[in-house]
Each structure stands twice: as structure tokens, then as C-alpha cells.
Design an enzyme around this catalytic site. Structure first.
Site, PDB file in Angstrom:
ATOM      1  N   LEU A  10      51.411 -73.907 -74.475  1.00 28.73           N
ATOM      2  CA  LEU A  10      50.101 -73.800 -74.561  1.00 28.73           C
ATOM      3  C   LEU A  10      50.063 -71.871 -74.333  1.00 28.73           C
ATOM      4  CD1 LEU A  10      47.951 -77.094 -73.098  1.00 28.73           C
ATOM      5  CD2 LEU A  10      49.106 -76.702 -75.440  1.00 28.73           C
ATOM      6  N   ARG A  17      40.463 -64.099 -66.555  1.00 28.75           N
ATOM      7  CA  ARG A  17      40.039 -63.767 -65.620  1.00 28.75           C
ATOM      8  C   ARG A  17      41.367 -62.320 -65.219  1.00 28.75           C
ATOM      9  NH1 ARG A  17      40.857 -69.011 -62.105  1.00 28.75           N
ATOM     10  NH2 ARG A  17      41.575 -67.347 -60.539  1.00 28.75           N
ATOM     11  N   GLY A  82      39.453 -76.393 -75.275  1.00 25.05           N
ATOM     12  CA  GLY A  82      40.867 -76.892 -73.576  1.00 25.05           C
ATOM     13  C   GLY A  82      41.392 -77.203 -73.846  1.00 25.05           C
ATOM     14  N   ASP A 107      51.739 -69.910 -68.630  1.00 20.14           N
ATOM     15  CA  ASP A 107      50.868 -69.357 -67.624  1.00 20.14           C
ATOM     16  C   ASP A 107      51.306 -69.835 -66.223  1.00 20.14           C
ATOM     17  OD1 ASP A 107      49.557 -71.544 -67.116  1.00 20.14           O
ATOM     18  OD2 ASP A 107      47.581 -70.371 -66.958  1.00 20.14           O
ATOM     19  N   GLY A 143      44.452 -78.932 -60.712  1.00 17.11           N
ATOM     20  CA  GLY A 143      44.021 -80.442 -61.091  1.00 17.11           C
ATOM     21  C   GLY A 143      44.480 -80.689 -60.480  1.00 17.11           C
ATOM     22  N   ARG A 318      68.318 -42.809 -68.198  1.00 21.29           N
ATOM     23  CA  ARG A 318      66.962 -43.413 -68.719  1.00 21.29           C
ATOM     24  C   ARG A 318      68.437 -44.579 -69.968  1.00 21.29           C
ATOM     25  NH1 ARG A 318      64.209 -38.954 -70.860  1.00 21.29           N
ATOM     26  NH2 ARG A 318      63.310 -39.871 -71.764  1.00 21.29           N
ATOM     27  N   TYR A 351      69.427 -31.846 -65.866  1.00 19.59           N
ATOM     28  CA  TYR A 351      69.123 -33.065 -66.715  1.00 19.59           C
ATOM     29  C   TYR A 351      70.002 -33.100 -68.022  1.00 19.59           C
ATOM     30  CZ  TYR A 351      66.863 -35.111 -71.197  1.00 19.59           C
ATOM     31  OH  TYR A 351      66.694 -35.341 -71.803  1.00 19.59           O
ATOM     32  N   ASN A 371      67.737 -29.813 -74.837  1.00 17.94           N
ATOM     33  CA  ASN A 371      68.175 -30.971 -76.516  1.00 17.94           C
ATOM     34  C   ASN A 371      67.154 -31.052 -77.515  1.00 17.94           C
ATOM     35  OD1 ASN A 371      66.748 -32.262 -74.391  1.00 17.94           O
ATOM     36  ND2 ASN A 371      67.262 -34.359 -75.309  1.00 17.94           N
TER      37      ASN A 371
HETATM   38  C1  UD1 Z   1      46.070 -76.625 -65.950  1.00 16.99           C
HETATM   39  C2  UD1 Z   1      45.065 -77.602 -65.667  1.00 16.99           C
HETATM   40  C3  UD1 Z   1      44.791 -77.929 -64.077  1.00 16.99           C
HETATM   41  C4  UD1 Z   1      46.488 -77.934 -63.728  1.00 16.99           C
HETATM   42  C5  UD1 Z   1      46.655 -76.016 -63.789  1.00 16.99           C
HETATM   43  C6  UD1 Z   1      48.134 -75.494 -63.576  1.00 16.99           C
HETATM   44  C7  UD1 Z   1      43.911 -79.113 -67.421  1.00 16.99           C
HETATM   45  C8  UD1 Z   1      42.571 -79.251 -67.658  1.00 16.99           C
HETATM   46  N1  UD1 Z   1      43.716 -78.073 -66.259  1.00 16.99           N
HETATM   47  O1  UD1 Z   1      44.340 -75.512 -65.823  1.00 16.99           O
HETATM   48  O2  UD1 Z   1      44.749 -79.291 -63.919  1.00 16.99           O
HETATM   49  O3  UD1 Z   1      46.604 -77.658 -61.904  1.00 16.99           O
HETATM   50  O4  UD1 Z   1      47.088 -75.803 -65.418  1.00 16.99           O
HETATM   51  O5  UD1 Z   1      48.509 -74.396 -63.515  1.00 16.99           O
HETATM   52  O6  UD1 Z   1      44.676 -79.284 -68.419  1.00 16.99           O
HETATM   53  N2  UD1 Z   1      45.134 -73.035 -73.033  1.00 16.99           N
HETATM   54  C9  UD1 Z   1      45.241 -73.485 -74.198  1.00 16.99           C
HETATM   55  N3  UD1 Z   1      43.842 -73.783 -74.825  1.00 16.99           N
HETATM   56  C10 UD1 Z   1      42.685 -73.947 -74.291  1.00 16.99           C
HETATM   57  C11 UD1 Z   1      42.879 -74.091 -73.110  1.00 16.99           C
HETATM   58  C12 UD1 Z   1      44.182 -73.345 -72.308  1.00 16.99           C
HETATM   59  O7  UD1 Z   1      45.629 -72.973 -75.357  1.00 16.99           O
HETATM   60  O8  UD1 Z   1      41.809 -74.501 -75.016  1.00 16.99           O
HETATM   61  C13 UD1 Z   1      46.620 -72.638 -72.435  1.00 16.99           C
HETATM   62  C14 UD1 Z   1      45.946 -71.097 -71.878  1.00 16.99           C
HETATM   63  O9  UD1 Z   1      46.719 -70.570 -72.164  1.00 16.99           O
HETATM   64  C15 UD1 Z   1      47.019 -71.479 -70.334  1.00 16.99           C
HETATM   65  C16 UD1 Z   1      47.141 -73.019 -70.362  1.00 16.99           C
HETATM   66  O10 UD1 Z   1      46.632 -73.802 -71.203  1.00 16.99           O
HETATM   67  O11 UD1 Z   1      48.725 -71.190 -70.897  1.00 16.99           O
HETATM   68  C17 UD1 Z   1      46.387 -73.914 -68.996  1.00 16.99           C
HETATM   69  O12 UD1 Z   1      44.983 -73.652 -68.699  1.00 16.99           O
HETATM   70  P1  UD1 Z   1      44.626 -73.006 -68.330  1.00 16.99           P
HETATM   71  O13 UD1 Z   1      43.096 -72.526 -68.796  1.00 16.99           O
HETATM   72  O14 UD1 Z   1      44.902 -71.621 -67.661  1.00 16.99           O
HETATM   73  O15 UD1 Z   1      44.310 -74.112 -67.037  1.00 16.99           O
HETATM   74  P2  UD1 Z   1      44.357 -74.153 -65.080  1.00 16.99           P
HETATM   75  O16 UD1 Z   1      41.833 -73.978 -64.969  1.00 16.99           O
HETATM   76  O17 UD1 Z   1      44.818 -73.422 -64.684  1.00 16.99           O
HETATM   77 CA    CA Z   2      46.200 -71.792 -65.586  1.00 18.19          CA
END
Ligand code: UD1
Ligand code: CA
Length: 453
Positions: A10, A17, A82, A107, A143, A318, A351, A371
Site C-alpha cells: 500500500l 504529515r 482507506g 511506510d 491500531g 565522489r 582536486y 578538468n
Molecule cells: C495503519 C493501520 C493501523 C496500524 C498502522 C501501522 C489501518 C486502517 N490502520 O494506520 O492499524 O497500526 O497502519 O503503521 O489500516 N494507504 C493507501 N490508501 C489509502 C490509505 C492508506 O494506499 O487510502 C497506504 C499509505 O500509503 C500507507 C499505508 O496504507 O503506506 C498505511 O496508511 P496510513 O494512513 O499511514 O495508516 P495509519 O494511520 O498509519
Molecule cells: Ca502509517
């Protein structure tokens, strides 16, 4: 027959943020994108197919994902509704049929392949939904895993928790394994009746239970499941990654005099008996052999260093730099796209760019390869055993033959044959007594100025 596995990553979240023009999963940890780390672990865990759910800047995230695997499936989530909705965007891939489906948040870059394998093992033992959890003293935002008698009953999002539930320290790491045969049935039942009006993947647990499926949680180390939601989190996972990797390198035979001041990259390779003094930065593409000494305050990127070489203190190497055995690059030197052959020395304030420095050549303090002409880069070739006098400028393209000498302070614009001496500077003139005359004249002027005030 081996079990088949689809990993859904995902990576479509807003990441608001982070306060960044760059999508969250493209931010880097140890010089590699967050999503790159996650795809890497998914591949190592033996996933047959990886699907990446992308949203904002889909083309950028897709390009990055393809760097790690040619055959990732890219799925677009057009609206961020979501995590549950995001997984369902991969409906067509899920429908191809897999034994296991691993859902991994893009993430959580510290996730280890071993943990994904543990989830798959739990699936093998009959669990339909398995959640990777962790215990923490800072559960804020995660969660909570609600258990009873060792059974996982539900995952409750932070915002939806009661005061009692907020006290739970066992949290959802965001990584879930699903029974591939029943995944669509579960996912399609997820609704959005919650504090954020989002489709929460986490509801999968309660839904599975209502359908009499088996659910369970597996515990992993907190340090592995830190999610990156803002830049503070990013710095924190970087710190954990760095510390883990430094430990591995030290245990494999690398000496670090002040480990916490050494910053590594995801691909840094360092051989045994290499000694790192304090404050060293490794960018991408650094490979160091055995018994190398990197002294304090060096910055290295895109460099190969052979056994016995010495670098620094205060050196910048480099991309494209190759140091052969026993070569030396000393303090306040910059080397770029250059081969420094066996035993050659560039010891002070130089250099050297777009060049070859032959074996055992000696580059005097303050030598500069010129150079760049403002439009093009040119090559400087310095032969084996050549001696370049201090404060010389070598205006490329130019070739200094084997064993040649260049007099100090020279500006060399044309080739120097092997074993020749080249001097290119004003001749020295000495005038007897003239120094005293100047001193006396200046003293006179000073006196006259005082009187006239
Ligand atoms: C989520 C979990 C939470 C858990 C936490 C762990 C859910 C509802 N919550 O919360 O229980 O403790 O991760 O890190 O799953 N994303 C999408 N599409 C969306 C929403 C999110 O691709 O519509 C992806 C985001 O890019 C991210 C991941 O899903 O990589 C998690 O989303 P994020 O909004 O960070 O969820 P949390 O609030 O951290
Ligand atoms: Ca997250």
C-alpha cells in the site's frame, strides 16, 4: 507444491504529515526509498507477485517500484478511501488466485522478510487472517490488537478506541496475511462506519470472525514495525536502521571507533579489518575491501577502495573514484571519476577529477586538475611514478608520462614525455639589497604621514 503468494504493497496514502512535495513512500531511508525497502523484503520472503497500490504522483512511485522488480503489478487507487479500499483496488490480481495474500504498508521500511515468512507459516497452520503486531510504550496513533484467551478478536483504530482500549500496548504493525481463497469475500464486506469514514483494512479481523474464520496475531519487535507518518518518524527509523547495520558490520570484522557517528547507505560494503575513525558519511555505491583505513571526517559516494588504502582525514571521494591497493588520499583532497593506481599518493589539498593517477605517482600538495572548460570535461592522465610538484595546475586534456617531473607551481597545458622535466612558471629574479631599500622607503613614508597629521 509450494504455496503461492501475492504481496500487496500500500503506497497510495496522502502522507500529508510529511509536509512534502515528494510522495511519502519515495522519501529515503539509508539512501533508498521507503517503498524500495518494502518491495525488497517482499521479494526476499518469496512472494510470486508483488502489486503496488499507487495514488498521488502514481508515475513517480511506479517508476521507483519498477527499479526493484520488472514484473511488479501497478494498481491505481484514484481516491484515498482507506487501507481496506486500497487493497480492493488490486481485486483483479487477487482474483488470479493465490494461497496467501500479504498486505504490507509502504511506510514500514524496517520490516524483515523473516517476519513475512512467519505470517505465511501461520497461514499454513490454518489461520485465515494473521496480523503482525508489536508491543510498545508509545502506542499513540496505532491500531490496537484486541485479544481474548490468545485469540485475536479485532483491531481497533486509535481514533475509534474507548479509554480502556487506548491503554492496550499491543499494536497493529500494518502487515496482514489473508487466506487468498477468501480474501475478496472479507474485503468486500468492509464498510466505512468509523471516526474517519474510511474503509479500514483492519476490519478484516472482525469480519473474518463473523464468518467463523480463524484469526491470530504474531508479535514482532517494535523496532521493526515503526511506521513513517512524519519526518520525526523518518529520522527515528533511520536511526534504528543505521544502528542495526553498524552492529552487523562490526560483528563482521569492521572497526568503528565511534559507531554512532558513522552514517551508512543501504548498499555500503566494508571488508574485514577496515578501520573507520569517527564522523564518516557513506553515500550510495561504496565498496571497501579489507584493511582499509578511513580517517575522521570523510564523505564517500560511488567509490571502490582496494585493500590497504588510506583515506582522509577530511577527504571527499565522489562517484567514479577507484583507489587501488595501498593508494593514499590525504587531508582536504577531493577526487572524482578517477583511478588512483597502486601505491599512488595524493596527500594534501588537491582536486583530482576525470583522471588516472599511475602506480606510485606522487601528487604534490595543492595540485589541481583543471578538468572543466565551462562546457566540457576533459581527462588528465598521469603516468606511473610521475612526480607532480606542489601547487601545480594540470590543464586537461593533458598527459604526463611515466616517471616525468613537473616543477612546483607549474601550469601544464601540453603533454609531458616520460622521464622529462616540465617547468611552467615565471623565472626567479634576485636583486641584491633591493629588499632593504623597499623597507627603508616604506618607513620614511610612514614617518611623513605621522608628521602631517
Ligand atoms: C495503519 C493501520 C493501523 C496500524 C498502522 C501501522 C489501518 C486502517 N490502520 O494506520 O492499524 O497500526 O497502519 O503503521 O489500516 N494507504 C493507501 N490508501 C489509502 C490509505 C492508506 O494506499 O487510502 C497506504 C499509505 O500509503 C500507507 C499505508 O496504507 O503506506 C498505511 O496508511 P496510513 O494512513 O499511514 O495508516 P495509519 O494511520 O498509519
Ligand atoms: Ca502509517
Amino acid at each position: 507444491m509450494a504455496r503461492t503468494c501475492l504481496t500487496i504493497i500500500l503506497a497510495a496514502g496522502e502522507g500529508s504529515r510529511m509536509k512534502s512535495a515528494t510522495p511519502k513512500v519515495l522519501h529515503e531511508l539509508a539512501g533508498k526509498s521507503l517503498v524500495g525497502h518494502v518491495i525488497g523484503s517482499a521479494i526476499k520472503a518469496g512472494g510470486d507477485t508483488q502489486a503496488v497500490v499507487v495514488g498521488r504522483d502514481a508515475d513517480l512511485v511506479e517508476a521507483e517500484a519498477r527499479r526493484f522488480s520488472d514484473d511488479v503489478v501497478i494498481v491505481e487507487q484514484k481516491e484515498r478511501l482507506g487501507t481496506g479500499h486500497a487493497v480492493l483496488c488490486a481485486r483483479d490480481v487477487i482474483a488470479r488466485g493465490f494461497d496467501d495474500i500479504l498486505v504490507v504498508t509502504g511506510d514500514t521500511p524496517l520490516l524483515r522478510p523473516e517476519s513475512l515468512l512467519r505470517l505465511r507459516r501461520a497461514r499454513e497452520h490454518g489461520a485465515d487472517v494473521v496480523v503482525l503486531g508489536f508491543r510498545t510504550d508509545e502506542p499513540f496513533g496505532y491500531g490496537r490488537l484486541i485479544e481474548s484467551d490468545g485469540e485475536l478478536l479485532a483491531i481497533r483504530e486509535h481514533r475509534d478506541c474507548s479509554d480502556e482500549e487506548l491503554k492496550i500496548r499491543f499494536c497493529n504493525g500494518g502487515i496482514i496475511a489473508l487466506n487468498g481463497d477468501r480474501a475478496l469475500e472479507i474485503l468486500e464486506a468492509i464498510g466505512n462506519d468509523n471516526a474517519k469514514n474510511e474503509y479500514y483494512l483492519t476490519d478484516a479481523v472482525e469480519i473474518a470472525r463473523s464468518k467463523r474464520m480463524k484469526t491470530s496475531a504474531i508479535e514482532a519487535d517494535e523496532n521493526e514495525l515503526h511506521g513513517v507518518n512524519d519526518r520525526y518518524d523518518l529520522a527515528r527509523v533511520e536511526g534504528i536502521w543505521q544502528s542495526n547495520r553498524r552492529s552487523e558490520l562490526m560483528r563482521s570484522g569492521v572497526t568503528m571507533q565511534a559507531p554512532e557517528t558513522v552514517h551508512l547507505c543501504h548498499d555500503t560494503v566494508i571488508g574485514t579489518d577496515t578501520v573507520l575513525e569517527p564522523n564518516i558519511y557513506f553515500g550510495p555505491g561504496v565498496e571497501i575491501a579489507e584493511g582499509v583505513q578511513i580517517r575522521a571526517f570523510c564523505h564517500l559516494e560511488g567509490v571502490r577502495i582496494a585493500a590497504g588504502a588510506q583515506v582522509g582525514p577530511f577527504a571527499r571521494l565522489r562517484p567514479g573514484t577507484v583507489l587501488k591497493e595501498d593508494a593514499k588520499v590525504g587531508n582536504f583532497c577531493e577526487v572524482k571519476n578517477a583511478a588512483v593506481e597502486k601505491g599512488a599518493k595524493i596527500n594534501h589539498l588537491s582536486y583530482i577529477g576525470d583522471a588516472r593517477v599511475g602506480a606510485k605517482a606522487n601528487i604534490g600538495a595543492g595540485t589541481i586538475t583543471c578538468n572543466y572548460d565551462g562546457a566540457n570535461k576533459w581527462h588528465t592522465d598521469i603516468g606511473a611514478g610521475a612526480f607532480i610538484g606542489t601547487n601545480s595546475s594540470l590543464v586537461a586534456p593533458v598527459k604526463i608520462g611515466d616517471g616525468a617531473y613537473v616543477g612546483s607551481g607549474s601550469v601544464i597545458v601540453s603533454d609531458v614525455a616520460s622521464d622529462a622535466l616540465a617547468i611552467a612558471r615565471g623565472r626567479q629574479v634576485v636583486m641584491e639589497g633591493r629588499g632593504r631599500e623597499i623597507r627603508e622607503r616604506n618607513a620614511r613614508i610612514k614617518e611623513e604621514r605621522k608628521k602631517s597629521r
